[in-house]
Design an enzyme around this catalytic site. Structure first.
Site, PDB file in Angstrom:
ATOM      1  N   HIS A 125      41.091  24.182  35.721  1.00  0.00           N
ATOM      2  CA  HIS A 125      40.289  24.814  36.782  1.00  0.00           C
ATOM      3  C   HIS A 125      38.985  24.048  36.947  1.00  0.00           C
ATOM      4  O   HIS A 125      38.378  23.576  35.980  1.00  0.00           O
ATOM      5  CB  HIS A 125      40.087  26.303  36.511  1.00  0.00           C
ATOM      6  N   GLU A 171      39.334  30.320  39.189  1.00  0.00           N
ATOM      7  CA  GLU A 171      39.882  30.746  37.892  1.00  0.00           C
ATOM      8  C   GLU A 171      38.985  31.779  37.260  1.00  0.00           C
ATOM      9  O   GLU A 171      39.460  32.750  36.650  1.00  0.00           O
ATOM     10  CB  GLU A 171      40.032  29.518  36.973  1.00  0.00           C
ATOM     11  N   ASP A 200      41.667  23.706  29.480  1.00  0.00           N
ATOM     12  CA  ASP A 200      40.524  24.545  29.836  1.00  0.00           C
ATOM     13  C   ASP A 200      39.579  24.593  28.637  1.00  0.00           C
ATOM     14  O   ASP A 200      39.845  25.285  27.659  1.00  0.00           O
ATOM     15  CB  ASP A 200      41.028  25.949  30.191  1.00  0.00           C
ATOM     16  N   HIS A 287      29.731  30.203  29.498  1.00  0.00           N
ATOM     17  CA  HIS A 287      29.360  30.986  30.676  1.00  0.00           C
ATOM     18  C   HIS A 287      27.839  31.164  30.810  1.00  0.00           C
ATOM     19  O   HIS A 287      27.370  32.203  31.285  1.00  0.00           O
ATOM     20  CB  HIS A 287      30.055  32.351  30.662  1.00  0.00           C
TER      21      HIS A 287
END
Length: 439
Positions: A125, A171, A200, A287
């Site tokens: 992704h 994603e 990923d 993140h």
């Protein structure tokens, strides 16, 4: 990697150790030997992969600090990857979808050649979360498969299987792009995908070496690679079902992949095995805004990038359905004139009842110093023409490949011809052999 899909929690350390036969150590710089019969995969340049990451960082910096779905940074990322693939000779297409009120994009890139009924696909992704540039998650996987795809082009690699690469959108919103792609494929097209490899997060700063435990053949390919480096792997559980392999797995496509860890904590046993810091997350910037080019472990990125190339070369080299049955072959050399008229090599098929099959195996062995000059066709006994290669493969030498042709409308018996024409000047060669195999 998104967080919207539940994690699987299961005890697997003992299974991983058993599968590796108790192998220990943190690894060496030497690359393992390739599987017998497989072409050697090239070394993937860490410098080149990191340059792609620098470019993705620059895109994020110029577009509000992220490359998230629906934001300008994501579309710029797609355009960046597509331009490199187009220049390298890939056939690319953008697939659009709509989610969260914005247009999303999947980028699909096909390398010319190989059996179209046996596709090996690799994907990552390309989107980030809105809170950061997403360089490990998932610039790392996206950059590594981009450089692997470019290595395929530079090598003029012509495997038995057809190679396809993909960069998925949205994603982070729940595997939206990959789900859309899989759900849009007709059943017959899904069945042609013989393996999907997912990457990923492969450059985590406090890395582990995790392998998906889905398809046994794919799993073994990666494990064997790392065993050759003297590195123990573990079964990937932290992200199981949370990335883009899940939609493929759910429709029965064999899947596998690599992972270097996200927000789980590295244990003391893992730190002893792989180095790094116990008690800290594999990726403390997961993140977050600090997921920048500084958030990459070069050793993990380098090893995983090379492992990707090893898997692509190994798994694409052989047919999953090797032809058997009646073989008709002509091994007489036929000179191919430079920038001249077409020449042919002929095999006479006899003793085959009815029509030719839908999976006629056409073995081509052409020695030539520039395969990009050549137009190669199969000519059936009634004069029907089936294109095998039309000036593809760039500057690489030779065409040594088995093509699969749907010749079911043709009567099997008769004179079949391999027709070859050199369409440009300065390079020469000859037809070395031509073979038809009827199942």
């Amino acid at each position: 990697m998104n967080t919207s899909v539940p994690r699987r929690v299961t005890a697997v350390a003992a299974l991983a150790a058993l599968a590796l036969g108790g192998l220990t150590g943190t690894g060496a710089s030497a690359r393992p030997a390739e599987a017998a019969g497989a072409a050697a995969a090239p070394d993937i340049s860490l410098t080149a992969v990191k340059q792609h990451l620098t470019d993705l960082q620059s895109i994020a910096t110029s577009n509000g600090g992220n490359r998230a779905h629906g934001r300008a940074g994501y579309k710029a990322s797609i355009d960046f990857v597509k331009a490199k693939l187009d220049a390298a000779g890939y056939t690319t297409s953008l697939q659009t979808f709509t989610t969260s009120g914005a247009t999303g994009y999947n980028l699909i890139a096909d390398w010319p050649g190989g059996d179209p009924n046996q596709v090996l696909m690799s994907g990552s992704h390309l989107d980030s979360v809105t809170s950061g540039p997403g360089i490990n998650d998932n610039g790392s996987g996206s950059a590594a498969i981009l450089e692997t795809a470019l290595a395929v082009s530079r090598a003029g690699y012509q495997p038995s299987k057809h190679l396809r690469f993909a960069w998925w959108g949205a994603e982070e919103l729940g595997l939206v792009g990959s789900k859309y792609y899989v759900n849009s494929l007709p059943t017959t097209e899904r069945s042609k995908i013989k393996g999907y490899l997912n990457f990923d997060m492969i450059g985590s700063p406090n890395p582990g070496y995790f392998v998906y435990d889905d398809d046994p053949t794919i799993e073994k390919t990666f494990k064997d690679y790392y065993a050759g480096l003297g590195i123990q792997t573990e079964i990937e559980t932290e992200g199981d079902g949370r990335s883009d392999h899940a939609p493929f797995k759910n429709v029965g496509v064999p899947v596998g992949g690599l992972f270097s860890g996200a927000d789980y904590t590295k244990t003391s046993a893992q730190a002893q095995k792989w180095g790094g810091t116990a008690g800290q997350a594999f990726d403390r910037c997961y993140h977050s805004s600090c997921d920048t080019t500084a958030n990459i472990n070069d050793t993990a990125l380098d090893r995983n990038s090379d492992a990707i190339a090893h898997a692509v070369w190994t798994l694409s080299a052989g047919s999953t359905t090797p032809p058997t049955g009646k073989v008709f072959e002509n091994t007489a050399d036929v000179s191919v004139p430079d920038n001249g008229a077409a020449v042919t090599s002929t095999v006479n098929v006899t003793g085959v009842t009815g029509n030719a099959p839908s999976n006629l195996a056409v073995g081509v062995d052409i020695v030539h110093t520039y395969r990009g000059d050549l137009v190669v066709d199969l000519v059936a006994p009634d004069g029907s023409v089936y294109s095998l290669s039309n000036r593809s493969g760039g500057s690489a030498d030779n065409i040594v490949q088995t093509f699969t042709v749907n010749a079911s409308s043709e009567v099997a018996n008769g004179a079949w011809k391999l027709r070859v024409q050199d369409k440009a000047s300065a390079d020469t060669g000859y037809i070395n052999a031509f073979k038809l195999t009827f199942p």
